[in-house]
Design a protein around this motif. Structure first.
Motif, PDB file in Angstrom:
ATOM      1  N   PHE A  94       0.937  -1.266   0.114  1.00 36.63           N
ATOM      2  CA  PHE A  94      -0.137  -0.013   0.101  1.00 36.63           C
ATOM      3  C   PHE A  94       0.979   1.096   0.000  1.00 36.63           C
ATOM      4  CE2 PHE A  94      -2.514   3.332   1.638  1.00 36.63           C
ATOM      5  CZ  PHE A  94      -4.032   2.919   1.313  1.00 36.63           C
ATOM      6  N   VAL A  95       0.908   1.867  -1.173  1.00 38.63           N
ATOM      7  CA  VAL A  95       1.803   3.195  -1.419  1.00 38.63           C
ATOM      8  C   VAL A  95       1.097   4.486  -1.505  1.00 38.63           C
ATOM      9  CG1 VAL A  95       3.724   3.951  -2.850  1.00 38.63           C
ATOM     10  CG2 VAL A  95       3.406   1.293  -2.239  1.00 38.63           C
ATOM     11  N   ARG A  96       1.629   5.332  -1.015  1.00 34.72           N
ATOM     12  CA  ARG A  96       0.978   6.737  -1.204  1.00 34.72           C
ATOM     13  C   ARG A  96       2.292   7.801  -1.563  1.00 34.72           C
ATOM     14  NH1 ARG A  96      -0.309  10.186   4.531  1.00 34.72           N
ATOM     15  NH2 ARG A  96       1.816   9.844   5.574  1.00 34.72           N
ATOM     16  N   THR A  97       1.951   8.823  -1.979  1.00 31.42           N
ATOM     17  CA  THR A  97       3.062  10.003  -1.947  1.00 31.42           C
ATOM     18  C   THR A  97       3.087  10.660  -0.682  1.00 31.42           C
ATOM     19  OG1 THR A  97       2.455  10.119  -4.467  1.00 31.42           O
ATOM     20  CG2 THR A  97       3.471  12.100  -3.356  1.00 31.42           C
TER      21      THR A  97
ATOM     22  N   ALA B 262       7.738  11.808  -4.188  1.00 33.46           N
ATOM     23  CA  ALA B 262       8.309  10.549  -3.331  1.00 33.46           C
ATOM     24  C   ALA B 262       7.308   9.648  -2.764  1.00 33.46           C
ATOM     25  CB  ALA B 262       9.357  11.235  -2.089  1.00 33.46           C
ATOM     26  N   ALA B 263       7.657   8.540  -2.913  1.00 32.29           N
ATOM     27  CA  ALA B 263       6.839   7.169  -2.510  1.00 32.29           C
ATOM     28  C   ALA B 263       6.929   6.874  -0.946  1.00 32.29           C
ATOM     29  CB  ALA B 263       6.744   6.073  -3.301  1.00 32.29           C
ATOM     30  N   GLN B 264       5.944   6.685  -0.299  1.00 31.91           N
ATOM     31  CA  GLN B 264       6.000   5.894   1.049  1.00 31.91           C
ATOM     32  C   GLN B 264       5.268   4.613   1.081  1.00 31.91           C
ATOM     33  OE1 GLN B 264       3.416   7.820   4.177  1.00 31.91           O
ATOM     34  NE2 GLN B 264       5.517   7.994   5.328  1.00 31.91           N
ATOM     35  N   VAL B 265       5.757   3.483   1.519  1.00 28.10           N
ATOM     36  CA  VAL B 265       5.203   2.287   1.641  1.00 28.10           C
ATOM     37  C   VAL B 265       4.639   2.327   2.828  1.00 28.10           C
ATOM     38  CG1 VAL B 265       5.278  -0.130   1.564  1.00 28.10           C
ATOM     39  CG2 VAL B 265       6.684   1.390  -0.077  1.00 28.10           C
ATOM     40  N   VAL B 266       3.241   2.294   2.928  1.00 29.09           N
ATOM     41  CA  VAL B 266       2.545   2.198   4.322  1.00 29.09           C
ATOM     42  C   VAL B 266       2.675   1.001   4.950  1.00 29.09           C
ATOM     43  CG1 VAL B 266       0.511   2.713   5.485  1.00 29.09           C
ATOM     44  CG2 VAL B 266       1.166   4.076   3.456  1.00 29.09           C
ATOM     45  N   ALA B 267       2.422  -0.017   4.039  1.00 31.17           N
ATOM     46  CA  ALA B 267       2.602  -1.452   4.800  1.00 31.17           C
ATOM     47  C   ALA B 267       2.947  -2.428   3.577  1.00 31.17           C
ATOM     48  CB  ALA B 267       1.435  -1.824   5.466  1.00 31.17           C
ATOM     49  N   ALA B 268       3.741  -3.476   3.932  1.00 30.35           N
ATOM     50  CA  ALA B 268       3.931  -4.367   2.748  1.00 30.35           C
ATOM     51  C   ALA B 268       3.444  -5.580   2.853  1.00 30.35           C
ATOM     52  CB  ALA B 268       5.518  -4.162   2.523  1.00 30.35           C
ATOM     53  N   ASN B 269       3.475  -6.493   1.920  1.00 33.36           N
ATOM     54  CA  ASN B 269       3.444  -7.919   1.864  1.00 33.36           C
ATOM     55  C   ASN B 269       1.710  -8.144   2.356  1.00 33.36           C
ATOM     56  OD1 ASN B 269       5.648  -9.000   0.545  1.00 33.36           O
ATOM     57  ND2 ASN B 269       6.587  -8.366   2.405  1.00 33.36           N
ATOM     58  N   LEU B 270       0.863  -7.483   1.879  1.00 29.93           N
ATOM     59  CA  LEU B 270      -0.242  -7.758   2.256  1.00 29.93           C
ATOM     60  C   LEU B 270      -1.261  -8.540   1.921  1.00 29.93           C
ATOM     61  CD1 LEU B 270      -1.201  -3.856   2.768  1.00 29.93           C
ATOM     62  CD2 LEU B 270      -0.307  -5.366   4.844  1.00 29.93           C
TER      63      LEU B 270
END
Length: 326
Positions: free
Chosen positions: A66-69, A76-84
Protein backbone atom coordinates in the motif's frame (compact mmCIF):
# COMPACT_ATOMS: atom_id res chain seq x y z
CA UNK A 1 19.17 -17.41 2.41
CA UNK A 2 22.79 -16.98 3.46
CA UNK A 3 24.36 -19.15 6.13
CA UNK A 4 24.04 -17.68 9.63
CA UNK A 5 20.98 -15.59 8.81
CA UNK A 6 17.36 -16.00 9.92
CA UNK A 7 14.13 -14.83 8.32
CA UNK A 8 12.14 -12.08 10.03
CA UNK A 9 9.12 -9.84 9.49
CA UNK A 10 9.37 -6.10 10.16
CA UNK A 11 6.81 -5.25 12.85
CA UNK A 12 7.76 -1.66 13.65
CA UNK A 13 10.27 1.02 12.67
CA UNK A 14 11.52 3.55 15.21
CA UNK A 15 14.09 6.15 14.11
CA UNK A 16 15.66 3.76 11.67
CA UNK A 17 15.78 0.75 14.00
CA UNK A 18 13.64 -2.24 13.11
CA UNK A 19 11.60 -4.45 15.41
CA UNK A 20 11.60 -7.82 13.63
CA UNK A 21 9.55 -10.93 14.41
CA UNK A 22 11.48 -14.19 13.91
CA UNK A 23 10.84 -17.81 14.78
CA UNK A 24 12.97 -17.26 17.88
CA UNK A 25 11.04 -14.20 19.03
CA UNK A 26 11.30 -10.43 18.68
CA UNK A 27 14.58 -8.72 17.79
CA UNK A 28 15.72 -5.11 17.54
CA UNK A 29 18.03 -4.72 14.58
CA UNK A 30 19.70 -2.06 12.46
CA UNK A 31 19.23 -2.08 8.67
CA UNK A 32 22.44 -2.76 6.77
CA UNK A 33 23.72 -0.52 3.99
CA UNK A 34 22.35 -2.88 1.33
CA UNK A 35 18.84 -2.94 2.82
CA UNK A 36 17.07 -0.73 0.31
CA UNK A 37 14.13 -1.52 -1.94
CA UNK A 38 14.61 -1.12 -5.67
CA UNK A 39 12.21 1.85 -5.58
CA UNK A 40 14.35 3.57 -2.94
CA UNK A 41 11.74 3.50 -0.18
CA UNK A 42 13.72 1.28 2.21
CA UNK A 43 12.18 -1.24 4.63
CA UNK A 44 8.52 -0.91 5.65
CA UNK A 45 6.27 -2.60 8.19
CA UNK A 46 5.31 -6.00 6.82
CA UNK A 47 8.54 -6.48 4.86
CA UNK A 48 10.44 -9.78 5.07
CA UNK A 49 14.14 -9.40 5.83
CA UNK A 50 17.05 -11.68 6.61
CA UNK A 51 18.85 -10.97 9.89
CA UNK A 52 22.36 -11.76 11.04
CA UNK A 53 22.89 -10.93 14.70
CA UNK A 54 21.73 -7.33 15.20
CA UNK A 55 21.89 -6.47 11.52
CA UNK A 56 19.19 -6.79 8.86
CA UNK A 57 21.15 -7.70 5.74
CA UNK A 58 18.61 -8.30 2.96
CA UNK A 59 15.15 -7.06 2.00
CA UNK A 60 13.10 -9.73 0.22
CA UNK A 61 10.89 -8.83 -2.79
CA UNK A 62 7.39 -7.62 -1.93
CA UNK A 63 4.28 -9.38 -3.17
CA UNK A 64 2.09 -6.31 -2.48
CA UNK A 65 2.34 -2.84 -0.96
CA UNK A 66 0.00 0.00 0.00
CA UNK A 67 1.85 3.06 -1.32
CA UNK A 68 1.09 6.76 -1.18
CA UNK A 69 2.96 9.92 -2.16
CA UNK A 70 4.65 11.43 0.89
CA UNK A 71 2.55 14.29 2.30
CA UNK A 72 3.80 17.65 1.14
CA UNK A 73 6.16 16.15 -1.45
CA UNK A 74 5.81 16.18 -5.22
CA UNK A 75 6.61 12.59 -6.07
CA UNK A 76 8.39 10.64 -3.30
CA UNK A 77 6.74 7.30 -2.52
CA UNK A 78 6.01 6.02 0.99
CA UNK A 79 5.21 2.35 1.55
CA UNK A 80 2.62 2.31 4.32
CA UNK A 81 2.64 -1.49 4.68
CA UNK A 82 3.98 -4.38 2.62
CA UNK A 83 3.17 -8.02 1.82
CA UNK A 84 -0.54 -7.68 2.49
CA UNK A 85 -3.37 -10.06 1.69
CA UNK A 86 -6.06 -7.54 2.64
CA UNK A 87 -6.42 -3.79 2.97
CA UNK A 88 -9.14 -2.84 5.45
CA UNK A 89 -10.43 0.61 4.50
CA UNK A 90 -11.83 1.85 7.80
CA UNK A 91 -14.41 4.60 8.23
CA UNK A 92 -16.99 5.34 10.92
CA UNK A 93 -20.77 5.02 10.83
CA UNK A 94 -21.14 8.34 12.61
CA UNK A 95 -22.39 11.22 10.50
CA UNK A 96 -22.91 10.97 6.76
CA UNK A 97 -21.00 8.39 4.73
CA UNK A 98 -17.87 9.94 3.28
CA UNK A 99 -17.96 8.10 -0.03
CA UNK A 100 -15.43 10.26 -1.86
CA UNK A 101 -12.87 9.56 0.87
CA UNK A 102 -13.64 5.84 0.88
CA UNK A 103 -13.35 5.72 -2.92
CA UNK A 104 -9.89 7.35 -2.76
CA UNK A 105 -8.66 4.75 -0.27
CA UNK A 106 -10.17 1.97 -2.40
CA UNK A 107 -8.32 3.21 -5.49
CA UNK A 108 -4.97 2.94 -3.66
CA UNK A 109 -6.01 -0.39 -2.10
CA UNK A 110 -6.82 -1.89 -5.51
CA UNK A 111 -3.39 -0.76 -6.75
CA UNK A 112 -1.62 -2.40 -3.81
CA UNK A 113 -2.04 -5.95 -5.08
CA UNK A 114 -4.07 -6.89 -2.00
CA UNK A 115 -7.85 -7.34 -1.68
CA UNK A 116 -9.72 -4.31 -0.33
CA UNK A 117 -12.49 -4.59 2.26
CA UNK A 118 -14.48 -1.67 3.70
CA UNK A 119 -14.95 -1.84 7.49
CA UNK A 120 -17.46 0.60 8.96
CA UNK A 121 -16.89 1.09 12.69
CA UNK A 122 -19.02 2.47 15.54
CA UNK A 123 -22.13 0.57 14.44
CA UNK A 124 -23.46 0.99 17.99
CA UNK A 125 -23.72 4.76 17.37
CA UNK A 126 -25.61 4.47 14.07
CA UNK A 127 -29.41 4.64 14.00
CA UNK A 128 -29.82 2.71 10.73
CA UNK A 129 -26.83 0.47 10.07
CA UNK A 130 -28.41 -1.39 7.15
CA UNK A 131 -29.16 1.79 5.22
CA UNK A 132 -25.71 3.24 5.85
CA UNK A 133 -24.00 0.04 4.73
CA UNK A 134 -26.12 -0.17 1.59
CA UNK A 135 -25.22 3.43 0.68
CA UNK A 136 -21.52 2.54 0.82
CA UNK A 137 -22.00 -0.81 -0.91
CA UNK A 138 -23.60 0.87 -3.94
CA UNK A 139 -20.33 2.63 -4.76
CA UNK A 140 -17.78 0.16 -3.33
CA UNK A 141 -18.09 -2.15 -6.32
CA UNK A 142 -16.83 -5.70 -5.86
CA UNK A 143 -15.82 -5.00 -2.26
CA UNK A 144 -17.18 -6.51 0.95
CA UNK A 145 -18.62 -3.89 3.32
CA UNK A 146 -18.67 -4.95 6.98
CA UNK A 147 -20.25 -2.97 9.83
CA UNK A 148 -18.59 -3.51 13.22
CA UNK A 149 -18.69 -2.26 16.78
CA UNK A 150 -15.68 -2.58 19.06
CA UNK A 151 -18.04 -1.88 21.98
CA UNK A 152 -20.75 -4.52 21.39
CA UNK A 153 -18.69 -6.95 19.31
CA UNK A 154 -21.03 -6.72 16.33
CA UNK A 155 -19.30 -7.81 13.12
CA UNK A 156 -15.98 -8.78 14.72
CA UNK A 157 -16.46 -12.45 13.84
CA UNK A 158 -16.76 -11.55 10.15
CA UNK A 159 -13.52 -9.56 10.26
CA UNK A 160 -11.71 -12.33 12.17
CA UNK A 161 -12.84 -14.82 9.54
CA UNK A 162 -10.86 -12.85 6.96
CA UNK A 163 -7.68 -13.03 9.04
CA UNK A 164 -6.83 -16.72 9.05
CA UNK A 165 -3.43 -18.13 10.01
CA UNK A 166 -0.60 -16.39 8.17
CA UNK A 167 -2.84 -13.82 6.48
CA UNK A 168 -1.86 -10.17 6.80
CA UNK A 169 -4.13 -7.13 6.67
CA UNK A 170 -3.49 -3.42 7.11
CA UNK A 171 -6.05 -0.97 8.44
CA UNK A 172 -6.00 2.40 6.67
CA UNK A 173 -8.18 5.44 7.14
CA UNK A 174 -8.29 8.89 8.71
CA UNK A 175 -7.79 9.66 12.39
CA UNK A 176 -10.64 9.07 14.79
CA UNK A 177 -12.54 6.34 12.95
CA UNK A 178 -11.76 3.66 15.54
CA UNK A 179 -8.82 1.73 14.06
CA UNK A 180 -7.03 1.33 17.41
CA UNK A 181 -10.20 0.23 19.18
CA UNK A 182 -10.78 -2.29 16.40
CA UNK A 183 -7.29 -3.80 16.62
CA UNK A 184 -7.67 -4.10 20.42
CA UNK A 185 -11.04 -5.84 19.99
CA UNK A 186 -9.62 -8.25 17.41
CA UNK A 187 -6.54 -8.96 19.55
CA UNK A 188 -8.62 -9.53 22.67
CA UNK A 189 -6.29 -7.27 24.66
CA UNK A 190 -4.93 -3.74 24.61
CA UNK A 191 -2.19 -3.48 22.00
CA UNK A 192 -2.92 0.09 20.85
CA UNK A 193 -3.78 3.17 22.83
CA UNK A 194 -7.19 4.83 22.49
CA UNK A 195 -8.72 8.11 23.58
CA UNK A 196 -12.27 9.21 24.29
CA UNK A 197 -14.30 10.73 21.47
CA UNK A 198 -14.58 14.52 21.33
CA UNK A 199 -17.66 16.53 22.18
CA UNK A 200 -18.60 16.63 18.48
CA UNK A 201 -18.64 12.83 18.36
CA UNK A 202 -15.43 12.49 16.39
CA UNK A 203 -12.53 10.36 17.53
CA UNK A 204 -9.03 11.55 18.32
CA UNK A 205 -5.68 10.67 16.75
CA UNK A 206 -3.95 8.01 18.88
CA UNK A 207 -1.69 5.76 16.77
CA UNK A 208 1.67 7.41 16.07
CA UNK A 209 3.54 4.62 14.25
CA UNK A 210 2.67 1.72 11.99
CA UNK A 211 2.88 -1.58 13.83
CA UNK A 212 2.28 -5.23 12.97
CA UNK A 213 0.28 -7.16 15.59
CA UNK A 214 -0.08 -10.94 15.86
CA UNK A 215 -3.72 -11.88 16.46
CA UNK A 216 -5.18 -14.95 18.17
CA UNK A 217 -5.52 -17.61 15.50
CA UNK A 218 -2.35 -16.63 13.66
CA UNK A 219 -3.48 -13.67 11.56
CA UNK A 220 -1.48 -10.44 11.42
CA UNK A 221 -2.83 -6.89 11.42
CA UNK A 222 -1.02 -3.63 10.72
CA UNK A 223 -2.39 -0.63 12.61
CA UNK A 224 -1.54 2.66 10.89
CA UNK A 225 -1.75 6.30 12.01
CA UNK A 226 -4.59 8.34 10.60
CA UNK A 227 -3.69 10.00 7.31
CA UNK A 228 -4.41 13.70 6.94
CA UNK A 229 -3.64 13.32 3.25
CA UNK A 230 -3.76 10.29 0.97
CA UNK A 231 -2.03 11.44 -2.20
CA UNK A 232 -2.11 8.95 -5.06
CA UNK A 233 1.21 7.67 -6.39
CA UNK A 234 0.96 5.20 -9.29
CA UNK A 235 -2.71 4.29 -9.08
CA UNK A 236 -4.27 4.59 -12.54
CA UNK A 237 -5.30 0.93 -12.52
CA UNK A 238 -6.68 1.27 -9.01
CA UNK A 239 -8.82 4.25 -10.00
CA UNK A 240 -10.25 2.26 -12.91
CA UNK A 241 -11.03 -0.65 -10.56
CA UNK A 242 -12.64 1.56 -7.92
CA UNK A 243 -14.76 3.30 -10.59
CA UNK A 244 -15.31 0.29 -12.84
CA UNK A 245 -18.90 1.36 -13.55
CA UNK A 246 -17.86 4.80 -14.78
CA UNK A 247 -14.96 3.37 -16.80
CA UNK A 248 -17.34 0.88 -18.46
CA UNK A 249 -19.74 3.68 -19.39
CA UNK A 250 -16.87 5.77 -20.80
CA UNK A 251 -15.81 2.84 -22.97
CA UNK A 252 -19.27 2.94 -24.57
CA UNK A 253 -19.05 6.54 -25.77
CA UNK A 254 -19.31 7.10 -29.52
CA UNK A 255 -15.93 8.83 -29.73
CA UNK A 256 -12.81 7.23 -28.31
CA UNK A 257 -11.48 10.58 -27.07
CA UNK A 258 -14.82 11.70 -25.61
CA UNK A 259 -14.31 14.32 -22.91
CA UNK A 260 -17.79 13.68 -21.42
CA UNK A 261 -18.63 17.36 -21.74
CA UNK A 262 -21.68 17.20 -23.96
CA UNK A 263 -20.26 15.42 -27.01
CA UNK A 264 -22.83 13.51 -29.10
CA UNK A 265 -23.12 9.85 -28.20
CA UNK A 266 -21.60 10.29 -24.72
CA UNK A 267 -22.68 7.27 -22.68
CA UNK A 268 -21.53 8.90 -19.44
CA UNK A 269 -23.72 11.97 -19.96
CA UNK A 270 -26.67 9.74 -20.85
CA UNK A 271 -26.21 7.74 -17.62
CA UNK A 272 -26.14 10.93 -15.57
CA UNK A 273 -29.24 12.28 -17.33
CA UNK A 274 -31.31 9.16 -16.69
CA UNK A 275 -30.14 8.73 -13.09
CA UNK A 276 -27.94 5.66 -13.52
CA UNK A 277 -24.78 7.55 -12.52
CA UNK A 278 -24.38 9.99 -9.63
CA UNK A 279 -22.82 13.21 -10.95
CA UNK A 280 -20.72 13.47 -7.77
CA UNK A 281 -19.23 10.03 -8.43
CA UNK A 282 -18.40 11.01 -12.01
CA UNK A 283 -16.74 14.22 -10.79
CA UNK A 284 -14.70 12.25 -8.23
CA UNK A 285 -13.57 9.83 -10.98
CA UNK A 286 -12.42 12.70 -13.18
CA UNK A 287 -10.60 14.29 -10.24
CA UNK A 288 -8.67 11.12 -9.39
CA UNK A 289 -7.91 10.48 -13.06
CA UNK A 290 -6.40 13.96 -13.33
CA UNK A 291 -4.43 13.44 -10.12
CA UNK A 292 -2.98 10.13 -11.29
CA UNK A 293 -2.03 11.71 -14.63
CA UNK A 294 -0.22 14.60 -12.91
CA UNK A 295 1.61 12.18 -10.65
CA UNK A 296 2.60 9.99 -13.60
CA UNK A 297 4.16 13.00 -15.28
CA UNK A 298 6.17 13.68 -12.13
CA UNK A 299 7.60 10.19 -11.76
CA UNK A 300 7.87 9.00 -15.38
CA UNK A 301 10.24 10.78 -17.77
CA UNK A 302 8.81 8.94 -20.78
CA UNK A 303 5.28 10.02 -19.86
CA UNK A 304 6.47 13.63 -19.58
CA UNK A 305 8.05 13.44 -23.03
CA UNK A 306 4.86 11.96 -24.52
CA UNK A 307 2.75 14.68 -22.87
CA UNK A 308 5.01 17.43 -24.27
CA UNK A 309 4.76 15.86 -27.74
CA UNK A 310 0.98 15.67 -27.45
CA UNK A 311 0.72 19.34 -26.44
CA UNK A 312 3.05 20.42 -29.27
CA UNK A 313 0.90 18.51 -31.76
CA UNK A 314 -2.27 20.04 -30.32
CA UNK A 315 -0.96 23.61 -30.51
CA UNK A 316 0.46 23.01 -34.00
CA UNK A 317 -3.01 21.92 -35.09
CA UNK A 318 -4.51 25.10 -33.66
CA UNK A 319 -2.01 27.24 -35.57
CA UNK A 320 -2.60 25.38 -38.83
CA UNK A 321 -6.39 25.38 -38.58
CA UNK A 322 -6.91 29.00 -39.75
CA UNK A 323 -4.80 28.27 -42.85
CA UNK A 324 -6.96 25.27 -43.72
CA UNK A 325 -10.11 27.37 -43.46
CA UNK A 326 -8.93 30.00 -45.95
Amino acid sequence: MQSGTVLGRVARIDRGRLTVLTADGERRVVPGAALHATDGTGPAVGDWVTVRGELAVELLPRKSAFVRTVAGRRSAAQVVAANLDLVLVVDALTGEARMRRIERYLAVAWSSGATPVVVLTKADLCADVAAAVEAVREDALGVDVLPVSSVTGEGLAEVRALLGPGRTAAMVGPSGVGKSSLVNALAGRTVAGTREIRDDGRGRHTTTARELHLLPGGGLLVDTPGMRELALHDDADGVEAAYADVAELAAGCRFRDCGHRGEPGCAVAAAIDDGRLDPARFTAWRKLQAETHRQLLRIDARARAEERARLRSFHRGLRERPNRLR
